[in-house]
Design an enzyme around this catalytic site. Structure first.
Site, mmCIF file in Angstrom:
data_model
loop_
_atom_site.group_PDB
_atom_site.id
_atom_site.type_symbol
_atom_site.label_atom_id
_atom_site.label_comp_id
_atom_site.label_asym_id
_atom_site.label_seq_id
_atom_site.Cartn_x
_atom_site.Cartn_y
_atom_site.Cartn_z
ATOM 1 N N GLU A 181 38.829 -56.321 76.938
ATOM 2 C CA GLU A 181 39.578 -56.010 75.718
ATOM 3 C C GLU A 181 38.999 -54.810 74.994
ATOM 4 O O GLU A 181 39.733 -53.960 74.477
ATOM 5 C CB GLU A 181 39.611 -57.219 74.777
ATOM 6 C CG GLU A 181 40.567 -58.308 75.187
ATOM 7 C CD GLU A 181 40.057 -59.175 76.334
ATOM 8 O OE1 GLU A 181 38.874 -59.017 76.727
ATOM 9 O OE2 GLU A 181 40.837 -59.992 76.845
ATOM 10 N N HIS A 210 41.611 -71.125 72.269
ATOM 11 C CA HIS A 210 42.842 -70.325 72.406
ATOM 12 C C HIS A 210 43.892 -70.720 71.386
ATOM 13 O O HIS A 210 45.076 -70.647 71.657
ATOM 14 C CB HIS A 210 43.418 -70.479 73.819
ATOM 15 C CG HIS A 210 42.460 -70.105 74.891
ATOM 16 N ND1 HIS A 210 42.095 -68.797 75.130
ATOM 17 C CD2 HIS A 210 41.752 -70.871 75.764
ATOM 18 C CE1 HIS A 210 41.218 -68.786 76.130
ATOM 19 N NE2 HIS A 210 40.986 -70.009 76.523
#
Lengths: 329, 90, 409
Positions: A64, A133
């Site tokens: 990322e 998540h």
């Protein structure tokens, strides 16, 4: 504007927005993990790889920090990248790029460079994806000057806000709540860009203001419906733009209703709901007829079991209870 | 003030602010030309509070030197009408 | 062991008072200086205050009862009564217990630094003010509605907007241009006030051996100073000469303690604080002289603000008991429409009163020449049992000097 509507989903509306942007502007491209051949982890970009090719629908390595930085560089170099980060928890790996670079380069360069970048990410809980998540970190991003933060909740906004975000000269973080992707509804066939400033009144009412955004919007509208059955007219405000906040719309509503409850899937402590509450206190204290209420997630890592996950998140009954408490009935 | 007021309207304002600072005069019939200090026992603090209220309501400056021009309700209304005109035209 | 609150004396001329309303309900907490009740006296309806931190206990008289000064009106429970009734104390004799209870009612010694607060029996957090929402408070203020009279229907009995709207003559979505005038002063009986003034002045003239002194003071400098100062200021910040007089008297009094205090059965009790009673005439007859507390320590703007507030409350109601009982000296100023001088009568149990006549242009001699100056006659009436004319004369002379230098006021 046409009155012809099509039946569609939030996911399809986002995809249509991406296609529209790719068609409108050659500088636009999408990149992220599994956005190409796989079609995106929430299947938003399914089919686009075949349609637009690997140059414009780019799969990236699992880094990322790396690909967000590449997106920033591309934006500074004249492109209009859409960077997709799978879920907000993974964006923490890119915080340095977002907070230290994207948000500051205009300032650090004395206005010589700007970063017309859009970062899309999925956010929120409800799919039993467990504690790592399921975050709602919109409030964290809303804390940082130099970026704009938007959270489209309706089909119109999902379809319309991406293009406006790409046109903005500064970085925009766009949150898509995971529970919205499958939401179906009618969208006008010619739906187009929606401004990325200002909140929207989703339901008018006079007895109290329910202020929310993103994944909690529809729970809040359901709560308002339930309250209406008891003769309580709740106004529902969809903040939509979390930075900058549209104080005027919020205060106008509170001045009318004299009571406010903020519904925010983030944890209560240090939440966006806290910021909105503080602003109401600062700007509309003398209008208040009850303490400002907050309905937020329980202060726990979001649990995996369905019944516990439900319990940890704001639900319709919590919103109704908070509204009743504000009204004293 | 956004528009020209009539003398009656101004007199009404002047009278209202007087009874706000001196509620005990609310039931009195105060003739428009009666000397407020001499005939209605308005003391210097009442008078100052009245001037303060008129200043706040109308936004006109009323310097101390002009106090003798505000001896009655009518005189005060005339003075304030002139003053608001000046404020607008300047 | 509970204490009682007694009908206070709001001046030596007060013999009895009538309970109009309770400001607190049993169980509510009172801090020292909080209003406990409204009492009608010959000076009108007065808010009376408690002299200690306490919890409101059982009322002992009913609304409408007229009772003599000193009559118990209500029980006062010490704060944290629960903990003082701990079993460890049960074996002690009653006398000790009273003392301990009184100590508990006062302020306990602060704990040593860095020590945690002792584990208390966590007294119920009693509200120290009426629970009312901001919106309800604002409307109540605009409509002149006393929140204490309303019953709250909101959460935990809080007063909410709807409660005030129900009590308001009309709902308040109107422009805020002309504020509601306060209701006419409640409980003011001019005939009763006349009687009170008669009683006090009769006693004063009968008991107090007054001596009188007068001094003409050149007020030109102060007048010019005031005009210059006010010229640049909006009306709400302008000063009146009366404020200068009060400040000058208060500052001068610091060096004349024998003029500032009370006569207690023939003995003088000086007061360290200088609370100046500002004599204020009531139209239609009558007079009150509520205190400007610590007038010597207020700057002129603050003193003027207090004076405005006091006069406003004399006109509109809402004087507090302490304001009537506290003055340690009185200043009576005739203002712009009066006569040259007044010889005032001391308001017992005070021992002095300073009078100012109307400032006028008068012939004045400076360096063997007659010039026109603005002059005021200041007078002092003082109690000869506690001071003498020589000291009184020095006081007036110092006062005259003070007024020559308005920058020091």
């Amino acid at each position: 504007m046409s009155t012809e509507t099509i039946r569609t989903t939030y996911r399809e509306a986002v995809r249509a927005a991406i296609c529209d942007a790719l068609d409108r502007d050659r500088r636009v491209f999408l990149m992220g993990e599994d956005v190409g051949r796989y079609g995106g982890c929430y299947a938003v970009s399914k089919g686009l790889y075949d349609q637009y090719g690997p140059e414009r629908i780019r799969d990236t390595p699992l880094s990322e920090c790396g690909f967000t930085g590449a997106g920033i560089g591309a934006a500074m170099g004249g492109m209009r990248p859409i960077v997709e980060i799978m879920t907000v928890n993974f964006s923490l790996l890119a915080l340095d790029q977002i907070v230290n670079n994207a948000a500051t380069i205009r300032h650090m360069s004395g206005g010589q460079f700007h970063v017309p970048l859009v970062i899309r990410m999925a956010s929120g809980a409800g799919k039993q994806l467990a504690a790592q998540h399921s975050h709602s970190l919109e409030g964290w991003y809303g804390h940082v000057p130099g970026i704009k933060v938007i959270a489209p909740a309706t089909l119109e906004d999902a379809r319309g806000m991406l293009w406006s975000a790409l046109e903005d000269p500064d970085p925009v973080i766009l949150f898509e709540h995971v529970m919205l992707y499958n939401r179906e509804g009618e969208l006008t066939a010619d739906a187009g860009p929606v401004p990325i400033t200002g909140a929207a009144v989703r339901r008018a009412g006079t007895d109290l203001s329910l202020i929310t955004y993103g994944g909690c919007l529809f729970k809040t509208l359901d709560a308002a419906e339930e309250l209406a059955a008891d003769g309580i007219a709740a106004e529902v405000i969809d903040l939509r733009c979390l930075r900058p906040l549209d104080d005027a719309t919020v205060m106008a509503s509170v001045r009318k209703s004299h009571r406010a409850v903020i519904i925010d899937e983030g944890w209560c402590t240090g939440s966006l709901a806290g910021e909105v509450s503080a602003r109401i206190m600062e700007q509309a204290f003398w209008e208040l007829d009850a303490p400002v209420g907050r309905v937020c997630s329980a202060e726990v890592p979001i649990p995996y079991p369905k019944h516990l996950e439900d319990e940890a998140l704001p639900q319709v009954r919590d919103i109704v209870a908070a509204a009743r408490a504000a009204l004293g009935r | 003030m956004t528009s020209h007021m009539t003398r009656d309207e101004m007199t009404a304002i002047v009278r209202e602010e007087l009874t706000n600072v001196a509620p005990d005069l609310a039931d009195e019939t105060i003739p428009i030309d009666a000397d407020l200090r001499e005939e209605f026992d308005l003391d210097s603090m009442d008078f100052l509070n009245w001037i303060t209220a008129l200043h706040k309501r109308l936004g006109v400056d009323i310097p101390e030197l002009d106090y003798p021009q505000l001896t009655s309700l009518g005189a005060a209304a005339d003075y304030l009408l002139r003053a608001t005109d000046r404020t607008k035209s300047s | 062991m509970s204490d009682v609150y007694r009908m206070p004396s709001l001046g030596s001329d007060m013999e009895a008072g009538t309970l109009i309303e309770w400001a607190r309900q049993p169980g509510e907490k009172l801090a020292k200086g909080d209003t406990i009740a409204v009492v009608e006296t010959q000076k009108g309806a007065i808010e009376v205050e408690v002299f200690q931190d306490a919890v409101m206990g059982k009322p002992l008289i009913n609304i409408g009862d007229k009772v003599p000064v000193g009559t118990p009106m209500a029980e006062l429970e010490p704060i944290g009564a629960a903990e003082t009734k701990a079993p460890r104390r049960s074996g002690r004799e009653a006398g000790t217990e009273i003392e301990d209870d009184e100590r508990a009612a006062g302020s306990p010694a602060p704990p040593a630094p860095d020590q945690p607060q002792p584990a208390r029996a966590a007294p119920e957090p009693t509200p120290t003010r009426q629970r009312a929402s901001p919106a309800a408070r604002r409307l109540a203020e605009a409509e002149g509605i006393d929140l204490a009279r309303l019953t709250g229907t909101g959460p935990d009995g809080a007063i909410v907007l709807a409660d005030v709207q129900a009590a308001a003559p009309r709902h308040a979505e109107q422009p805020p241009s002309a504020p509601e005038r306060p209701p006419p002063r409640a409980g003011l009986d001019l005939a009763a006030m006349r009687q009170a003034i008669a009683a006090a002045m009769t006693r004063s003239k009968r008991e107090i051996p007054h001596y009188y002194l007068a001094e003409d003071i050149d007020l030109t400098t102060a007048t010019d100073w005031l005009a210059r100062r006010n010229a640049d200021l909006p009306p709400d910040r302008r000063l009146l000469m009366g404020a200068l007089f009060i400040k000058a008297v208060a500052l001068t009094l610091r060096r004349f303690p024998e003029l500032n205090g009370f006569d207690r059965d023939g003995r003088f009790e000086p007061s360290a604080a200088i609370h100046v009673g500002a004599a204020t005439a009531i139209r239609g007859g009558g007079l009150v002289a509520p205190a400007i507390h610590d007038a010597d320590r207020l700057d002129l703007d603050a003193l003027m603000a207090h004076l405005r507030d006091l006069v406003g409350r004399v006109r509109g109601g809402g004087l507090r008991a302490s304001e009537l009982a506290d003055p340690t000296i009185t200043v009576s100023s005739l203002g712009e429409r009066g006569v040259d001088r007044l010889y005032a009568i001391i308001y017992p149990p005070q021992v002095a009163i300073v009078g100012f006549g109307t400032p006028r242009a008068r012939p004045w001699i400076i360096d063997d020449a007659v010039v026109v100056r603005t002059v005021v006659s200041a007078t002092l009436a003082a109690d000869h049992r506690h001071s003498d004319g020589h000291r009184g004369a020095l006081f007036l002379a110092r006062l005259a000097q003070r007024l020559q230098d308005p920058d020091t006021l």
